[in-house]
Design an enzyme around this catalytic site. Structure first.
Site, PDB file in Angstrom:
ATOM      1  CB  SER A 182       4.584  -5.280  -5.001  1.00 31.91           C
ATOM      2  OG  SER A 182       5.404  -6.682  -5.282  1.00 31.91           O
ATOM      3  CG  HIS A 210       2.000  -2.494  -3.367  1.00 33.75           C
ATOM      4  ND1 HIS A 210       2.866  -1.831  -2.502  1.00 33.75           N
ATOM      5  CD2 HIS A 210       1.754  -3.363  -3.177  1.00 33.75           C
ATOM      6  CE1 HIS A 210       3.749  -2.746  -1.594  1.00 33.75           C
ATOM      7  NE2 HIS A 210       3.584  -3.856  -3.238  1.00 33.75           N
ATOM      8  CE  LYS A 241       3.358  -4.322   1.585  1.00 39.01           C
ATOM      9  NZ  LYS A 241       3.094  -5.843   0.156  1.00 39.01           N
TER      10      LYS A 241
HETATM   11  C1  LIG Z   1       3.234  -6.937   0.782  1.00 40.13           C
HETATM   12  C2  LIG Z   1       2.365  -7.721  -0.431  1.00 40.13           C
HETATM   13  C3  LIG Z   1       1.198  -9.611  -0.040  1.00 40.13           C
HETATM   14  C4  LIG Z   1       1.239  -9.674   1.748  1.00 40.13           C
HETATM   15  O1  LIG Z   1       0.793  -9.013   2.945  1.00 40.13           O
HETATM   16  P1  LIG Z   1       1.291  -8.493   4.001  1.00 40.13           P
HETATM   17  O2  LIG Z   1      -0.177  -7.906   5.083  1.00 40.13           O
HETATM   18  O3  LIG Z   1       2.220  -7.931   4.302  1.00 40.13           O
HETATM   19  O4  LIG Z   1       1.289  -9.525   4.654  1.00 40.13           O
HETATM   20  C5  LIG Z   1       0.677  -9.868  -0.447  1.00 40.13           C
HETATM   21  N1  LIG Z   1       0.329  -8.962  -1.769  1.00 40.13           N
HETATM   22  C6  LIG Z   1       1.686  -8.668  -2.959  1.00 40.13           C
HETATM   23  C7  LIG Z   1       1.472  -8.197  -3.970  1.00 40.13           C
HETATM   24  C8  LIG Z   1       2.092  -7.829  -1.039  1.00 40.13           C
HETATM   25  O5  LIG Z   1       3.080  -6.698  -1.695  1.00 40.13           O
END
Ligand SMILES: *Cc1c(COP(=O)(O)O)cnc(C)c1O
Length: 399
Positions: A182, A210, A241
Site C-alpha cells: 500500500s 491495492h 478503494k
Molecule cells: C485500506 C487497506 C485495508 C483496509 O481496508 P478498508 O476497507 O479501508 O478497511 C487493508 N489492507 C490494506 C493493504 C489496505 O490498504
C-alpha cells in the site's frame, strides 16, 4: 487527564508526527474542494473514479428506495438482505473462487479472519510492510509472530523452516502478505510464496486491497493475474478503494466461508453493512466485469504510464513503481518535517498529496504517496510532475 493528552500531543508535534483531519467539501474525484481551495487530488485510492460514478450512485439510490438505510441487525440475526447475498455471489464469480463473504470494512475482514485461521499453538510469518489490519489480526490470534524483511524470500524460508523443526507437526503455519504494497506500490513475489507455502505445508493469506480493480483483466487482482487462484488459501480485499464504495471481503473455499460465518468475531458481532453499499459494490463489480469497465482500467494504466514517464522526465525517483506496476508512486523524502513542508508547498500550488509518516511507514521513511486515477487528465499529470520537480529541490537545499 486532559493535561496528559496535551503533553503527548505536544510530543507528537515536536517530532512532526502530529496528524489532523482535513475536511473535503465535495465528492471524491480527481479534483476536490478542501475548505476554500480547489485542489487536484493525487492521494486517493479511488483508482477508477467509481466513488462518485453515476452507475454506483444509481445502484445505491435504488437500493435505498427498496431496502432503506440500515441493515437492522448482524448478518446472522436478521441483517442478511438480498443485496448482501447478491454481492457475495458476484464477488465469488468475479474472483473465480467457490465462495465469498463481505465484511463492513477491509480492516474488519482482516482482524476477524486471521484469528479464525490460527491460534496460540501456531505461527504466523508476515512481511515487514504488511498493513496494520493484518498485524492487528495476527496479534489478536495469539499465534507466535515472525516478521521477514520486505519481500525477502530467504528470511521467510528460514522462519518456516524453524517453525517446522521446533513445533509439533499438527501446528499451523500462516503466511501473510499484500499483493501490491500500500505505501510502496511494489508487488509480492506470489509464485515463490506459493512454492514455499506448499513446501512447508503453510496457508497463504493475500491482501489484494491495492490490486483489485487495477491488475489483471477485469481488475481481478494479482492472484488471478498470476493464475494462482486455486493456490492462495485466503484472498482478502476491500470494496473501499478501486471499487469506490466501502466494506471488505474474503474469497476462498466454501468451508472457509462457512467457518468465518461461524467464528469471525468482526462478522458475527457487528451490524451488517448497509444494503445500499452492498448494491453499489455489486454494481462496481459488474462494471469491472464489463467492456466499459475494462476500458476504464486500461485508461488507468495509460495514466500510470504517463505519470511514470513525467516523473522520470523530471528526474523524480519512485522506487516501487518503476520496478513493478501499480497506481502507487512513493516519493521518499525521509525526514518527517521535510515531507510535511513538501506536501504544503504542493497544496499551495493546487495539489493534494498529504505526507505519509510514522506509524504508517517507518520513522525516517516519510514520503509523498502519489496515486493516479483513471479520471485524471494528462494535463493535470504533467502540471503535477512539473510542480513536484520545481518544489523539491528548494526543499532539499533548505534542509
Ligand atoms: C485500506 C487497506 C485495508 C483496509 O481496508 P478498508 O476497507 O479501508 O478497511 C487493508 N489492507 C490494506 C493493504 C489496505 O490498504
Amino acid at each position: 487527564m486532559s493535561d496528559l493528552f496535551h503533553q503527548q500531543l505536544q510530543a507528537l508535534r515536536a517530532q512532526a508526527l502530529h496528524r489532523k483531519l482535513r475536511e473535503i467539501g465535495s465528492a471524491q474525484g480527481a479534483e476536490v474542494d478542501v475548505v476554500g481551495q480547489h485542489l487536484i487530488n493525487f492521494s486517493s485510492n479511488d483508482y477508477l473514479g467509481l466513488a462518485n460514478d453515476p452507475l454506483l450512485r444509481e445502484a445505491a439510490t435504488a437500493a435505498i428506495a427498496e431496502f432503506g438505510v440500515g441493515a437492522g441487525a448482524s448478518r446472522l440475526v436478521s441483517g442478511t438482505q438480498s443485496p448482501h447475498v447478491r454481492l457475495e455471489t458476484a464477488l465469488a464469480k468475479w474472483k473465480g473462487t467457490p465462495a465469498a463473504l463481505c465484511f463492513s470494512s477491509g480492516y474488519a475482514a482482516a482482524v476477524g479472519t486471521i484469528p479464525t485461521l490460527v491460534g496460540k499453538h501456531d505461527v504466523i510469518v508476515l512481511d515487514k510492510l504488511c498493513h496494520a489490519s493484518l498485524i492487528d489480526g495476527a496479534k489478536l490470534s495469539g499465534a507466535t509472530l515472525r516478521v521477514f524483511p520486505h519481500n525477502h524470500l530467504g528470511k521467510l524460508e528460514s522462519h518456516l523452516d524453524w517453525a517446522r523443526r521446533e513445533l509439533p507437526t499438527d501446528s499451523r503455519l500462516l503466511i501473510l502478505t499484500e499483493s501490491v504494497f500500500s505505501m510502496d506500490g511494489d508487488r509480492a513475489p506470489l509464485r515463490e510464496l506459493v512454492g514455499l507455502k506448499k513446501r512447508f505445508g503453510a496457508m497463504l493469506f493475500v491482501d489484494e486491497a491495492h490490486a483489485v480493480g487495477v491488475i489483471c483483466a477485469n481488475g481481478r487482482g494479482l492472484v488471478a493475474e498470476e493464475n494462482l487462484t486455486r493456490e492462495v488459501d485466503v484472498q482478502m480485499g476491500t470494496l473501499s478503494k478501486a471499487l469506490g464504495v466501502s466494506g471488505g471481503y474474503i474469497c476462498g473455499s466454501r468451508s472457509l466461508v462457512e467457518w468465518l460465518v461461524n467464528r469471525a468475531r468482526s462478522f458475527i458481532f457487528s451490524t451488517a453493512p448497509p444494503p445500499a453499499l452492498a448494491a453499489a459494490a455489486t454494481a462496481a463489480i459488474e462494471f469491472l466485469a464489463s467492456d466499459a469497465g475494462e476500458q476504464r482500467r486500461l485508461t488507468l494504466w495509460r495514466r500510470i504510464e504517463s505519470l511514470r514517464h513525467r516523473l522520470t522526465e523530471q528526474s523524480v525517483a519512485t522506487p516501487g513503481a518503476t520496478v513493478n506496476g501499480s497506481a502507487i508512486h512513493p516519493v521518499i523524502v525521509g525526514d518527517e518535517q521535510a515531507a510535511i513542508d513538501l506536501s504544503r508547498a504542493l497544496q499551495a500550488a493546487g495539489f493534494l498529496v498529504p505526507a505519509i509518516r510514522y506509524p504508517t511507514v517507518a520513522k525516517g521513511a516519510a514520503r509523498l504517496r502519489i496515486t493516479v486515477t483513471a479520471t485524471h487528465q494528462e494535463q493535470q499529470i504533467r502540471q503535477f510532475a512539473e510542480a513536484l520537480a520545481r518544489l523539491r529541490p528548494e526543499l532539499a537545499s533548505a534542509a
